[in-house]
Structure formats: structure tokens, C-alpha cells
Design a protein around this motif. Structure first.
Motif, PDB file in Angstrom:
ATOM      1  N   UNK A   1       0.745  -1.175  -0.095  1.00  0.00           N
ATOM      2  CA  UNK A   1       0.018  -0.067   0.131  1.00  0.00           C
ATOM      3  C   UNK A   1       0.878   1.173  -0.001  1.00  0.00           C
ATOM      4  N   UNK A   2       2.110   1.124   0.026  1.00  0.00           N
ATOM      5  CA  UNK A   2       3.044   2.180   0.321  1.00  0.00           C
ATOM      6  C   UNK A   2       3.305   2.742  -1.126  1.00  0.00           C
ATOM      7  N   UNK A   3       2.534   3.714  -1.646  1.00  0.00           N
ATOM      8  CA  UNK A   3       2.798   4.194  -3.045  1.00  0.00           C
ATOM      9  C   UNK A   3       3.144   5.735  -2.943  1.00  0.00           C
ATOM     10  N   UNK A   4       3.758   6.414  -1.783  1.00  0.00           N
ATOM     11  CA  UNK A   4       3.924   7.689  -1.879  1.00  0.00           C
ATOM     12  C   UNK A   4       5.483   8.037  -1.557  1.00  0.00           C
ATOM     13  N   UNK A   5       6.252   6.908  -2.001  1.00  0.00           N
ATOM     14  CA  UNK A   5       7.849   6.706  -1.854  1.00  0.00           C
ATOM     15  C   UNK A   5       8.089   7.760  -2.776  1.00  0.00           C
ATOM     16  N   UNK A   6       9.283   8.756  -2.282  1.00  0.00           N
ATOM     17  CA  UNK A   6       9.774   9.780  -3.130  1.00  0.00           C
ATOM     18  C   UNK A   6      11.139  10.123  -2.895  1.00  0.00           C
ATOM     19  N   UNK A   7      11.852  10.113  -3.689  1.00  0.00           N
ATOM     20  CA  UNK A   7      13.487  10.220  -3.849  1.00  0.00           C
ATOM     21  C   UNK A   7      13.925  11.410  -3.216  1.00  0.00           C
ATOM     22  N   UNK A   8      13.192  12.500  -3.396  1.00  0.00           N
ATOM     23  CA  UNK A   8      13.546  14.057  -3.041  1.00  0.00           C
ATOM     24  C   UNK A   8      13.292  13.732  -1.397  1.00  0.00           C
ATOM     25  N   UNK A   9      12.241  13.408  -0.815  1.00  0.00           N
ATOM     26  CA  UNK A   9      12.087  13.170   0.608  1.00  0.00           C
ATOM     27  C   UNK A   9      13.069  12.166   1.093  1.00  0.00           C
ATOM     28  N   UNK A  10      13.375  11.324   0.371  1.00  0.00           N
ATOM     29  CA  UNK A  10      14.127  10.188   1.273  1.00  0.00           C
ATOM     30  C   UNK A  10      15.549  10.874   1.268  1.00  0.00           C
ATOM     31  N   UNK A  11      15.881  11.275   0.187  1.00  0.00           N
ATOM     32  CA  UNK A  11      17.335  12.100   0.058  1.00  0.00           C
ATOM     33  C   UNK A  11      17.453  13.270   1.196  1.00  0.00           C
ATOM     34  N   UNK A  12      16.563  14.050   1.451  1.00  0.00           N
ATOM     35  CA  UNK A  12      16.521  14.672   2.377  1.00  0.00           C
ATOM     36  C   UNK A  12      16.669  14.249   4.013  1.00  0.00           C
ATOM     37  N   UNK A  13      15.836  13.084   4.020  1.00  0.00           N
ATOM     38  CA  UNK A  13      16.075  12.497   5.416  1.00  0.00           C
ATOM     39  C   UNK A  13      17.425  11.968   5.406  1.00  0.00           C
ATOM     40  N   UNK A  14      18.004  11.388   4.503  1.00  0.00           N
ATOM     41  CA  UNK A  14      19.526  10.796   4.617  1.00  0.00           C
ATOM     42  C   UNK A  14      20.304  12.120   5.181  1.00  0.00           C
ATOM     43  N   UNK A  15      20.273  13.175   4.591  1.00  0.00           N
ATOM     44  CA  UNK A  15      20.984  14.560   4.816  1.00  0.00           C
ATOM     45  C   UNK A  15      20.946  14.612   6.401  1.00  0.00           C
ATOM     46  N   UNK A  16      19.777  14.495   6.902  1.00  0.00           N
ATOM     47  CA  UNK A  16      19.597  14.865   8.295  1.00  0.00           C
ATOM     48  C   UNK A  16      19.740  13.957   9.170  1.00  0.00           C
ATOM     49  N   UNK A  17      19.977  12.732   8.955  1.00  0.00           N
ATOM     50  CA  UNK A  17      19.883  11.432   9.778  1.00  0.00           C
ATOM     51  C   UNK A  17      20.718  11.737  10.828  1.00  0.00           C
ATOM     52  N   UNK A  18      21.862  11.923  10.661  1.00  0.00           N
ATOM     53  CA  UNK A  18      22.857  12.037  11.706  1.00  0.00           C
ATOM     54  C   UNK A  18      22.462  12.981  12.751  1.00  0.00           C
ATOM     55  N   UNK A  19      21.982  14.106  12.557  1.00  0.00           N
ATOM     56  CA  UNK A  19      21.409  15.202  13.467  1.00  0.00           C
ATOM     57  C   UNK A  19      20.193  14.567  14.043  1.00  0.00           C
ATOM     58  N   UNK A  20      19.404  13.937  13.550  1.00  0.00           N
ATOM     59  CA  UNK A  20      18.103  13.574  14.023  1.00  0.00           C
ATOM     60  C   UNK A  20      18.420  12.406  15.014  1.00  0.00           C
ATOM     61  N   UNK A  21      19.506  11.586  14.803  1.00  0.00           N
ATOM     62  CA  UNK A  21      19.401  10.241  15.581  1.00  0.00           C
ATOM     63  C   UNK A  21      20.744  10.410  16.677  1.00  0.00           C
ATOM     64  N   UNK A  22      21.552  11.280  16.548  1.00  0.00           N
ATOM     65  CA  UNK A  22      23.057  11.379  17.330  1.00  0.00           C
ATOM     66  C   UNK A  22      23.038  12.589  17.954  1.00  0.00           C
ATOM     67  N   UNK A  23      22.544  13.793  17.641  1.00  0.00           N
ATOM     68  CA  UNK A  23      22.719  14.983  18.031  1.00  0.00           C
ATOM     69  C   UNK A  23      22.329  15.124  19.504  1.00  0.00           C
ATOM     70  N   UNK A  24      22.969  15.659  20.511  1.00  0.00           N
ATOM     71  CA  UNK A  24      22.449  15.721  21.991  1.00  0.00           C
ATOM     72  C   UNK A  24      22.048  17.112  21.917  1.00  0.00           C
TER      73      UNK A  24
END
Length: 448
Positions: free
Chosen positions: A240-263
Motif C-alpha cells: 500500500x506504500x505508494x508515496x515513496x519519493x526520492x526527494x524526501x528520502x534524500x532529505x532525510x538521509x542528509x539529516x539522519x545524523x543530526x536527528x538520531x545522534x545529536x545531543x
């Protein structure tokens, strides 16, 4: 070897929490007891759920000076009406296994934005790091977190005559060798390649340090078995996941480190704000994708078990067709959460993964999304033919109107039972298991 006979009892409970779902189960086989919970949430008054959690907690055997154990906690998806009580439950209990549907970070953030969840809210913190959140929320211990991978491609067509592979017969051993430990096949390491987040979640817990739950992944449809007598089969449908979008995925990858590891809280909140803008530009403000993934769970005896009686008690029946009890050879249950069975493909895919034998064993079926028409296809009741169908909803809630009349009519001949703010539902069964297994009755399912 000489045949051995093991007796067992099972109990299914659907608790009165209104518009939500809180279901528990108990398997007792000889001296072993195995307890599970499927979802724990409501959007009705939270005190309804608190009351039911407290009642459930009081029923659990309590070791001296320790929290009681739940063997299996399954979270189908991340909507409030299915998880609002999870933290409270974790404050009361130790948990041996928590089962979650695996979603990549970008997909979890879509849910957070659609729920309008703020950066400091518990839901956002859970979606950013489910493993860490659950570990920190628990007052006791969590031994293992099992991530169920999505089914991304249509499996092979089922063979209606094929039964599940029979378990190996146990050795000529005493009954005290039965264990409540879950046995299953982990996802092979080579199948983790290419998913950095999943690899990190698993490898980051490889040391099994004290207080750190082990994290493993399994395929959809891979059975989690108890001594090869009883099994749980999770199913994570990603079709049912039909909303996959490379632009949004790329943006998340850029911010992943700050989202998950920044204190630093400001850095995380700035990253989330930037991603929210990208999300809005990509998907707009009206998208709703929260329920497109909901972990199904089949639970039942492994082929060869025989039931002597299956009995519901204290229900609010919709239909006058309901008997007080059934003498059945079927005792299995299928939980669907808020999943979708609204097309021929979604129904066939589920039946293919579970297999014909399991689909023919359904005594209880929890109807998807509280009986919402959008998650349903006409005729599904005649396809699965459960003995009882559960609608866990609040019919008095005018905003939702669940269950919808057409869904209820579809299940009218399958003993529909309403679970709401005032009524719970309870089922008990008793049976035995013979080693080596013996053939049971067959019931061929129909397709829509």
C-alpha cells in the motif's frame, strides 16, 4: 518413537477500551505459560485503557520482588489508538519480545508529520528511534526487539492442498523440556546489505550488553514458534506504500545524523523543521498514510493440534445467529490492526503468505480498522469464514461511525461481536497435541 500427548489451554481477550485496540492472550501447555499482547491504545477516554491495563496487570503472576513478564508484545503500527498505552504497559511489566513492523526513517517521519506531532512529543521521539525509545520507556527489561520486514513483491500462488511443514518430533523427553522461548529464523546477513539503518540497528546491539535489547529482523510470514506446538506468524504488507519519493528520502538521509545522534535539542528541531517543509512541498497537507502499514499477526497451534471446545463468553453480539459455544477443530486467531484487505491482491497476498492451511483455521478474526469500509472489500468474510469476527470500536463516536454498516453486514453470518467502552470479549479453548502430528480435518477456503 512412541506418540506423546500434550494438553494445552488458550485464552483470547479483547478489552473494553472504546475506539482502539488492546488484546491479550495466554497459552498454557503443561507447566509452561506464554502471554502476549497485541496493541495497546485508544482515542477514547484514556482512563478506559488505564483501567484495563491495571486489570490485566493484576492477573499476571508476579515473581518475588520483580515485575511480571509478558512474553510477546506486538505493536501493529504507530497510530495513537493502537499505542497510547504502550509506555504505561512497559512501566508495569518486563517484556521478553517486542515485535514491530520495520519502516525506514523517512517513512516513520511521514507518520510524524501527518499526525502533526511536535519535535518534543513522545510519538516523534518514538518514531525517530523506536528501539531507544522503548528501552528508555521501560521500567523493567526488554530482552529482544524483532523487526518484521515488509513483503515488497507478490509471492508465488498458494497451493490449497499444501499444509505447513510439519515440525520435527521432539525427543523422547520429559514434559519439563517444553520451553516458552520463541524459536524462529533470523533474516540472513546478506539480505540486510543495502539498508544502512537496519544494519546499524542490528549490529549496534550485537554485544547484548546488560539492559540493551537484542535487535533482530525476520521475514514476513516467518513463524515464531513455541516448542513447535504453537506459532505466531507476522505479516507486514508494504504494497500500500505508494508515496515513496526520492526527494524526501534524500532529505532525510542528509539529516539522519543530526536527528538520531545529536545531543543538542535545537539541532534536532531545526532538522525536523526543514524536513517538514520538504514533506509539505512533496506530499501536500492532505495526505494520509499512517495506516498503510499495519502488522497482521496469525496465532494458532501448529498442524496436528486438536481442539475439544472453543467457547466465547460475556460478549455483546450483533447477530442472533451466535451460539453460546462451539465444538470446533479450529482455534486460531488473526489480528489485523488497521490493515488493508480492500482488494483482491491484498487478500490473495495475505493468504499466500499465511498458506491455505492457516487461513482455514480461523476461529477469531479481528476486523480491520474497527470495521472501516475503506480497509475492506465486499466478500472477504466469505473468503476467510471465521467462526467469530471482532469489531473493536466505539459505535457512539459520530466522527468515525465504526463499524460501517456494509462491513458489519458482510460479517453478519460469522458471529460479529462488538468490543467497545462497555463490553469486552473473551474466548477460551482446550485441546491436545499429539507427537508425531496426526492429520486434522480440512476446510477449503473460497476466493472472492
Amino acid at each position: 518413537m512412541m506418540p506423546g500427548i500434550y494438553t494445552w489451554d488458550v485464552k483470547y481477550d479483547f478489552h473494553a477500551v472504546g475506539q482502539g485496540l488492546f488484546s491479550t492472550g495466554l497459552l498454557a501447555c503443561e507447566h509452561v505459560e506464554f502471554r502476549w499482547v497485541y496493541d495497546c491504545g485508544t482515542v477514547s477516554a484514556q482512563h478506559l485503557l488505564t483501567t484495563q491495563i491495571d486489570y490485566y496487570h493484576r492477573q499476571l503472576p508476579r515473581p518475588p520482588e520483580a515485575l511480571p513478564f509478558i512474553d510477546l508484545l506486538v505493536i501493529s503500527h504507530f497510530d495513537k489508538d493502537h499505542i497510547s498505552g504502550v509506555v504505561e504497559l512497559l512501566q508495569h511489566c518486563n517484556v521478553r519480545n517486542i515485535v514491530l513492523p520495520y519502516m525506514p526513517l523517512w517513512q516513520r517521519l511521514v507518520i510524524a508529520f501527518e499526525e502533526r506531532s511536535g519535535p518534543r512529543s513522545p510519538l516523534t521521539q518514538f518514531l525517530l528511534d523506536p528501539v531507544g525509545f522503548l528501552r528508555n520507556a521501560s521500567r523493567g527489561t526488554i530482552e529482544r526487539i524483532i523487526l518484521v520486514m515488509p513483503v515488497n513483491a507478490r509471492p508465488d500462488e498458494p497451493n490449497p492442498e499444501q499444509e505447513p511443514l510439519l515440525p520435527d518430533a521432539p525427543p523422547d523427553a520429559e514434559l519439563d523440556e517444553i520451553s516458552s522461548a520463541l524459536v524462529f529464523d533470523e533474516l540472513p546477513e546478506h539480505e540486510l546489505q543495502g539498508d544502512e539503518e537496519l544494519t546499524s540497528m542490528i549490529s549496534g546491539n550485537i554485544t547484548h550488553a546488560a539492559g540493551i535489547p537484542q535487535v533482530v529482523a525476520v521475514r514476513s510470514g516467518s513463524a515464531l514458534s513455541i516448542h513447535k506446538i504453537w506459532e505466531f506468524v507476522p505479516y507486514n504488507d508494504a504494497s500500500m506504500v505508494r508515496f515513496k519519493n526520492s526527494k524526501f528520502e534524500k532529505a532525510v538521509r542528509i539529516h539522519t545524523n543530526n536527528l538520531k545522534t545529536s545531543t543538542k535539542r535545537q539541532i534536532k528541531e531545526a532538522a525536523l523543521a526543514d524536513l517538514k517543509k520538504t514533506y509539505t512541498n512533496t506530499f501536500g497537507n492532505s495526505s494520509r498514510h499512517c495506516n498503510v502499514i499495519s502488522l497482521f499477526l496469525y496465532s494458532g497451534p501448529v498442524f496436528g493440534a486438536i481442539a475439544t471446545v472453543f467457547m466465547p463468553e460475556d460478549e455483546k453480539y450483533y447477530s442472533d445467529l451466535n451460539p453460546k459455544y462451539h465444538l470446533l477443530d479450529r482455534v486460531s486467531i488473526l489480528y489485523t490492526g488497521d490493515g488493508y484487505l480492500n482488494s483482491l491482491k491484498s487478500i490473495d497476498d495475505l493468504m499466500t503468505v499465511l498458506g491455505a492451511y492457516r487461513c482455514n483455521q480461523l476461529a477469531v478474526f479481528q476486523v480491520m480498522h474497527h470495521g472501516a469500509r475503506g480497509n475492506w472489500k465486499a466478500g472477504i468474510a466469505d473468503t476467510l469464514m471465521p467462526d467469530y469476527s471482532i469489531f473493536s470500536s466505539d459505535p457512539e463516536a459520530t466522527r468515525t461511525g465504526h463499524p460501517h454498516a456494509e462491513v458489519l453486514r458482510d460479517f453478519w453470518n460469522y458471529h460479529p461481536i462488538q468490543v467497545d467502552k462497555n463490553y469486552s470479549a473473551h474466548f477460551i479453548a482446550r485441546g491436545w497435541y499429539i507427537f508425531p502430528p496426526v492429520a486434522g480435518k480440512r476446510r477449503i477456503f473460497k476466493r472472492i
